[in-house]
Structure formats: structure tokens, C-alpha cells
Design a protein around this motif. Structure first.
Motif, PDB file in Angstrom:
ATOM      1  N   ILE A  73       0.857  -1.173   0.000  1.00 19.98           N
ATOM      2  CA  ILE A  73       0.000   0.000   0.000  1.00 19.98           C
ATOM      3  C   ILE A  73       0.899   1.230   0.000  1.00 19.98           C
ATOM      4  N   GLU A  74       0.601   2.178  -0.868  1.00 20.65           N
ATOM      5  CA  GLU A  74       1.529   3.266  -1.187  1.00 20.65           C
ATOM      6  C   GLU A  74       2.152   3.944   0.030  1.00 20.65           C
ATOM      7  N   HIS A  75       1.339   4.282   1.040  1.00 21.10           N
ATOM      8  CA  HIS A  75       1.863   5.070   2.149  1.00 21.10           C
ATOM      9  C   HIS A  75       2.665   4.235   3.141  1.00 21.10           C
ATOM     10  N   ALA A  76       2.652   2.919   2.969  1.00 16.98           N
ATOM     11  CA  ALA A  76       3.530   2.057   3.759  1.00 16.98           C
ATOM     12  C   ALA A  76       4.795   1.722   2.978  1.00 16.98           C
ATOM     13  N   ILE A  77       4.644   1.527   1.667  1.00 14.26           N
ATOM     14  CA  ILE A  77       5.788   1.094   0.865  1.00 14.26           C
ATOM     15  C   ILE A  77       6.815   2.209   0.651  1.00 14.26           C
ATOM     16  N   LEU A  78       6.385   3.458   0.538  1.00 10.47           N
ATOM     17  CA  LEU A  78       7.346   4.535   0.274  1.00 10.47           C
ATOM     18  C   LEU A  78       8.353   4.723   1.407  1.00 10.47           C
ATOM     19  N   PRO A  79       7.917   4.816   2.672  1.00  6.58           N
ATOM     20  CA  PRO A  79       8.920   4.903   3.744  1.00  6.58           C
ATOM     21  C   PRO A  79       9.755   3.629   3.859  1.00  6.58           C
ATOM     22  N   GLU A  80       9.107   2.472   3.707  1.00  2.00           N
ATOM     23  CA  GLU A  80       9.815   1.194   3.817  1.00  2.00           C
ATOM     24  C   GLU A  80      10.902   1.071   2.761  1.00  2.00           C
ATOM     25  N   ALA A  81      10.625   1.572   1.555  1.00  2.00           N
ATOM     26  CA  ALA A  81      11.591   1.502   0.455  1.00  2.00           C
ATOM     27  C   ALA A  81      12.623   2.622   0.507  1.00  2.00           C
ATOM     28  N   GLY A  82      12.499   3.514   1.480  1.00  2.00           N
ATOM     29  CA  GLY A  82      13.474   4.594   1.629  1.00  2.00           C
ATOM     30  C   GLY A  82      13.289   5.732   0.649  1.00  2.00           C
ATOM     31  N   ILE A  83      12.100   5.869   0.097  1.00  2.00           N
ATOM     32  CA  ILE A  83      11.846   6.913  -0.902  1.00  2.00           C
ATOM     33  C   ILE A  83      11.592   8.264  -0.251  1.00  2.00           C
TER      34      ILE A  83
ATOM     35  N   ALA B  15       0.351  -4.429   5.027  1.00  2.00           N
ATOM     36  CA  ALA B  15       0.493  -3.299   4.103  1.00  2.00           C
ATOM     37  C   ALA B  15       1.552  -3.487   3.023  1.00  2.00           C
ATOM     38  N   THR B  16       2.519  -4.368   3.228  1.00  2.00           N
ATOM     39  CA  THR B  16       3.550  -4.607   2.214  1.00  2.00           C
ATOM     40  C   THR B  16       3.933  -6.081   2.192  1.00  2.00           C
ATOM     41  N   GLN B  17       4.639  -6.472   1.134  1.00  2.00           N
ATOM     42  CA  GLN B  17       5.122  -7.846   1.033  1.00  2.00           C
ATOM     43  C   GLN B  17       6.122  -8.169   2.147  1.00  2.00           C
ATOM     44  N   LYS B  18       6.943  -7.185   2.506  1.00  2.00           N
ATOM     45  CA  LYS B  18       7.919  -7.393   3.579  1.00  2.00           C
ATOM     46  C   LYS B  18       7.213  -7.691   4.896  1.00  2.00           C
ATOM     47  N   ILE B  19       6.140  -6.969   5.162  1.00  2.00           N
ATOM     48  CA  ILE B  19       5.368  -7.205   6.377  1.00  2.00           C
ATOM     49  C   ILE B  19       4.690  -8.576   6.310  1.00  2.00           C
ATOM     50  N   TYR B  20       4.179  -8.909   5.130  1.00  2.00           N
ATOM     51  CA  TYR B  20       3.562 -10.228   4.911  1.00  2.00           C
ATOM     52  C   TYR B  20       4.544 -11.344   5.285  1.00  2.00           C
ATOM     53  N   LYS B  21       5.782 -11.242   4.770  1.00  2.00           N
ATOM     54  CA  LYS B  21       6.794 -12.266   5.045  1.00  2.00           C
ATOM     55  C   LYS B  21       7.165 -12.311   6.524  1.00  2.00           C
TER      56      LYS B  21
ATOM     57  N   ILE C 129      -5.088 -17.107  11.006  1.00  2.50           N
ATOM     58  CA  ILE C 129      -5.861 -18.151  10.322  1.00  2.50           C
ATOM     59  C   ILE C 129      -6.484 -19.117  11.326  1.00  2.50           C
ATOM     60  N   ASP C 130      -5.733 -19.498  12.355  1.00  4.39           N
ATOM     61  CA  ASP C 130      -6.281 -20.392  13.377  1.00  4.39           C
ATOM     62  C   ASP C 130      -7.469 -19.756  14.103  1.00  4.39           C
ATOM     63  N   ALA C 131      -7.463 -18.427  14.187  1.00  7.02           N
ATOM     64  CA  ALA C 131      -8.567 -17.728  14.847  1.00  7.02           C
ATOM     65  C   ALA C 131      -9.795 -17.617  13.944  1.00  7.02           C
ATOM     66  N   GLY C 132      -9.601 -17.861  12.644  1.00  2.73           N
ATOM     67  CA  GLY C 132     -10.719 -17.796  11.719  1.00  2.73           C
ATOM     68  C   GLY C 132     -10.735 -16.567  10.838  1.00  2.73           C
ATOM     69  N   CYS C 133      -9.573 -15.924  10.688  1.00  5.00           N
ATOM     70  CA  CYS C 133      -9.472 -14.729   9.840  1.00  5.00           C
ATOM     71  C   CYS C 133      -9.064 -15.099   8.417  1.00  5.00           C
ATOM     72  N   ALA C 134      -9.418 -14.256   7.464  1.00  2.01           N
ATOM     73  CA  ALA C 134      -8.877 -14.335   6.113  1.00  2.01           C
ATOM     74  C   ALA C 134      -7.641 -13.454   6.070  1.00  2.01           C
ATOM     75  N   PHE C 135      -6.518 -14.010   5.608  1.00  2.00           N
ATOM     76  CA  PHE C 135      -5.256 -13.253   5.537  1.00  2.00           C
ATOM     77  C   PHE C 135      -4.933 -13.045   4.065  1.00  2.00           C
ATOM     78  N   SER C 136      -4.862 -11.783   3.646  1.00  2.00           N
ATOM     79  CA  SER C 136      -4.835 -11.497   2.216  1.00  2.00           C
ATOM     80  C   SER C 136      -3.614 -10.707   1.785  1.00  2.00           C
ATOM     81  N   THR C 137      -3.459 -10.587   0.462  1.00  2.00           N
ATOM     82  CA  THR C 137      -2.342  -9.850  -0.135  1.00  2.00           C
ATOM     83  C   THR C 137      -2.462  -8.357   0.130  1.00  2.00           C
ATOM     84  N   PRO C 138      -1.352  -7.616   0.161  1.00  2.00           N
ATOM     85  CA  PRO C 138      -1.430  -6.170   0.371  1.00  2.00           C
ATOM     86  C   PRO C 138      -2.331  -5.487  -0.656  1.00  2.00           C
ATOM     87  N   SER C 139      -3.262  -4.692  -0.152  1.00  2.00           N
ATOM     88  CA  SER C 139      -4.186  -3.959  -1.020  1.00  2.00           C
ATOM     89  C   SER C 139      -4.984  -2.977  -0.180  1.00  2.00           C
ATOM     90  N   CYS C 140      -5.366  -1.860  -0.798  1.00  2.00           N
ATOM     91  CA  CYS C 140      -6.292  -0.940  -0.124  1.00  2.00           C
ATOM     92  C   CYS C 140      -7.659  -1.603   0.004  1.00  2.00           C
TER      93      CYS C 140
END
Length: 425
Positions: free
Chosen positions: A101-111, A333-339, A351-362
């Protein structure tokens, strides 16, 4: 006359010794950003002005709002900025699978770093003020102008100073603090002003807390939000970026419309009721009401999809099961956070609690996809807006909350106090 942090940054980028509130200036830009909704509209306007962007290392495109593409139109929008990025040789283009997500990826990427002047065709571009930058959302025509010329005019904003003291209590995070502040001053309380955060209490806030607070400055009507840079912010920038940064501090005689003191220790877990972020109620007030049953919980977004948010929500959910009447969607919010969530076992907890865990997206934040609400449904969301129809049907209801309140509510089936559910050990 002294200057605020924002005024100093704008003066430096306008090549002026000083500026004052209300002055019209033309400032050089360090970062120009657009997404898959705003970018496609800006591209044809850009080509009316120029053939090449002013600097391919300073123009950033992030397809995140309707990605993974939900329909033909969103696919065409993503295609248009993908082709534009290739044609222009942009250094920073974040495609699905390598994105966030743009506002998470820009600081994370050092932009983005301190002292910069940043515009984005998204209202929550004010997020980067957490790093001591001037960053603000603008329209698509302004983005096209920025991409073509590297400059944009601004009216220098007036300012409100927020002096933060004390230390937040357990289960109180940046989301609670900013909802508390917006509830205090109102959704137009900082209209076209800079919200400047100073004080010893800043040191008690994580960078994720600060990103959340700066992100929601726009929800008080602010032009931007900005934090005084401390060692924690410098460490973050040194870890994530190779760019040079410059720290600006307010002058002692800087002019503020008002000074608001916030003792962080007094802030309680806070929820914004429909249909405004300023409609804030403490968890204590909510517990005195009839239980507010809910249908959905969303944990994620540019406001609360960072690593600390994932950890906070998981700590509450661990060992519990989501209420059978509640759907829970978690979006890092980002792939790095996902990993990192995978590495720490947080995905298993969700997932064990019953949540859907999805790819980064608004996704569900603005009713785009992956969680659109039906008529009459109620959602507790860690996103930033709860306007009428924001997440789907105009008759749905959105309650804005922290990751911990959201997680506790997911377990209870109604808006719940995380102090009575979670385990922070």
C-alpha cells in the motif's frame, strides 16, 4: 517572525529566506506519487505539458487501490500506469507481488525522508510527516504538473502545535491518540493548517504510531501533519534509506493558531462512530451502552497495516476464535510485512482464529473489493474513514478503531475492550 517546521521546509524548497502563512509560493518537489486510480487520470494531462517526467527517480507509481485487479476497468487502469512507468523509465514502480500500500511502501523503500517536499494524488500522502517531511495530497492535475515540471505552487499553511507529554497506557496506540485528537478539535479543526507534533511524549511513540497519526491529519482537515524528528526517526531513516535528509525544528517564536497539550497517559482506547472520524467515543463510554453487534472486521490499510499493527492484533487474537457471526479480513500493508508475519507465526494466529489473511491492497478501505459491505452491516475497521457508503452500501456502518480494539471486537462479536480480552505477555 519565526517559522514552523512546515514553513521552513516550504521556504527552503521555494528558495526563499522565509515564508509566512497565507503566502503563495512555488516549491521544488522531491517526490511525486500517484496510484492506480489517480495515475491514469494524470497521464493524459501530463502529456499535454511534457513528453518526459522531470526526474524518473522522483516520480513514483503504486497500483494498490483496486489491485489485484477486481474488474476490467481496474485492469486497464493498472495497465496504463504500468506502460507509462516503462516508457518513462521510472525507478519506482511497484507491481503486484512486489508492492505494498503506497503510504507504507514509500517509507519502507526509503523513498521519503525528513526535510523533503512531497506530493501524492491521494489524500493520505500526509503520512510521511512522521519522518519530518512536508507531504500533502493534491489533485490529478497538480500531480501531472509535478511530474512534468518538478514544481508546484502552494499556499503556506497556518499551524496548530500539539505538545505530547506522558506515556500511552497498554492497549493505547497511535490510532487511539489521533482519534482522540480529531474528536477533540473536530473534522475541520485544522482546516488547511499544519498539525505539528512536538513534546517529550513523541519518544514514547513508535514509528508505526507516528505514521498512523500523520496519516490521519487530513481527517481533521489539515494540509499536512508533521513530527519533530528524534533519534527513533533518524534510526528508521538510516535503516531504510540511503538518501540524505535534513531536520527542521520550529523557531521558538513560530506563530501557531493554537497550542494543544495532550497527555498520552490520559488517552483511552477510542472508536470513531459513523459517519465521521471526529465522532469519537472512549471504550469506557461504549461499554456503558448496549452492545453494538458487528458483521465484519478489517485489520490493515495505509493507516494500520504495518508490522506493529499485525503484532498488536495477533496478541489479542492468540488462543481465541473469531465470533461465528463475524468476518475478519487481515491485509498486511507490504510484502515485507507479509513475510515477517509468516516468520513470526502471526499468519498462523490469524488463520487459526478464523481470519482471512490477504495480499497487500487498499481493498475494502474505500469499498473497492475484498470486503464490501451490504445494507445494514456494521464493520469495525482499522482504516481511516467512516463516511456514508465508504466501504460499500450507503446503509452500512463503519466504526474506526485500533488493531487491538478491532481484534477484541472480532472475538466478542460486538465492539469490545481489548483490555478484557488480550494477552500482551
Amino acid at each position: 517572525m519565526g517559522m514552523t517546521m512546515t514553513q521552513k521546509i516550504l521556504a527552503a524548497h521555494a528558495g526563499l529566506p522565509s515564508v509566512e502563512a497565507g503566502q503563495l509560493i512555488e516549491a521544488k518537489l522531491d517526490v511525486v506519487m500517484a496510484n492506480d486510480i489517480t495515475g491514469p487520470m494524470a497521464v493524459p494531462v501530463f502529456y499535454q505539458m511534457a513528453e518526459k517526467v522531470f526526474d524518473p527517480e522522483k516520480v513514483v507509481l503504486v497500483p494498490d487501490h483496486f489491485t489485484p485487479n477486481k474488474d476490467i476497468k481496474s485492469a486497464e487502469n493498472s495497465k496504463s500506469i504500468r506502460e507509462f512507468a516503462k516508457k518513462q523509465g521510472l525507478k519506482w514502480y511497484f507491481e503486484i507481488g512486489r508492492m505494498g500500500i503506497e503510504h507504507a511502501i514509500l517509507p519502507e523503500a526509503g523513498i521519503t525522508v525528513a526535510g523533503e517536499c512531497i506530493i501524492g494524488a491521494d489524500s493520505h500522502t500526509c503520512t510521511y510527516g512522521a519522518l519530518g517531511a512536508f507531504s500533502t495530497g493534491v489533485g490529478t492535475t497538480d500531480i501531472a504538473t509535478g511530474m512534468a515540471t518538478g514544481e508546484l505552487w502552494f499556499k503556506v499553511p497556518r499551524a496548530i502545535q500539539f505538545v505530547l507529554t506522558g506515556k500511552p497506557s497498554p492497549y493505547v496506540s497511535g490510532k487511539d491518540i489521533i482519534l482522540h485528537i480529531i474528536g477533540k478539535i473536530g473534522v475541520d479543526g485544522a482546516l488547511y493548517k499544519s498539525m505539528e507534533f512536538v513534546g517529550d511524549g513523541i519518544s514514547e511513540l513508535s514509528m508505526d504510531d507516528r505514521f498512523t497519526m500523520a496519516n490521519m491529519a487530513i481527517e481533521a482537515g489539515a494540509k499536512n501533519g508533521i513530527f519533530l524528528v528524534d533519534e527513533k526517526a533518524e534510526s528508521y531513516m538510516k535503516e531504510h534509506s540511503e538518501k540524505a535528509y535534513k531536520i527542521y525544528t520550529p523557531d521558538e517564536d513560530a506563530v501557531y493558531d493554537e497550542v494543544v497539550e495532550i497527555n498520552l497517559g490520559d488517552v483511552r482506547p477510542t472508536v470513531a462512530f459513523p459517519h465521521l472520524p471526529g465522532n469519537a467515543k472512549t471504550i469506557d463510554e461504549i461499554e456503558a451502552m448496549e452492545p453494538i453487534k458487528i458483521d465484519q472486521v478489517v485489520i490493515g490499510s495505509c493507516t494500520n497495516g504495518r508490522m506493529e499493527d499485525m503484532r498488536r492484533a495477533a496478541a489479542v487474537l492468540k488462543g481465541h476464535t473469531v465470533h461465528p457471526d463475524v468476518r475478519v479480513i487481515v491485509l498486511p500493508a507490504t510484502q515485507k510485512i507479509y513475510k515477517q508475519c509468516i516468520k513470526e507465526g502471526i499468519v498462523d494466529i490469524f488463520i487459526d482464529a478464523g481470519c482471512a489473511f490477504s495480499t497487500p491492497s487498499c481493498g475494502p478501505c474505500m469499498g473497492g473489493h475484498m470486503g464490501v459491505l451490504a445494507a445494514g452491516e456494521k464493520c469495525v475497521s482499522t482504516t481511516n474513514r467512516n463516511f456514508v457508503g465508504r466501504m460499500g452500501h450507503v446503509d452500512s456502518l463503519i466504526y474506526l478503531a485500533s488493531p487491538e480494539v478491532a481484534a477484541a471486537s472480532a472475538i466478542a462479536g460486538y465492539i469490545a475492550n481489548p483490555e478484557k480480552v488480550g494477552d500482551r505477555s
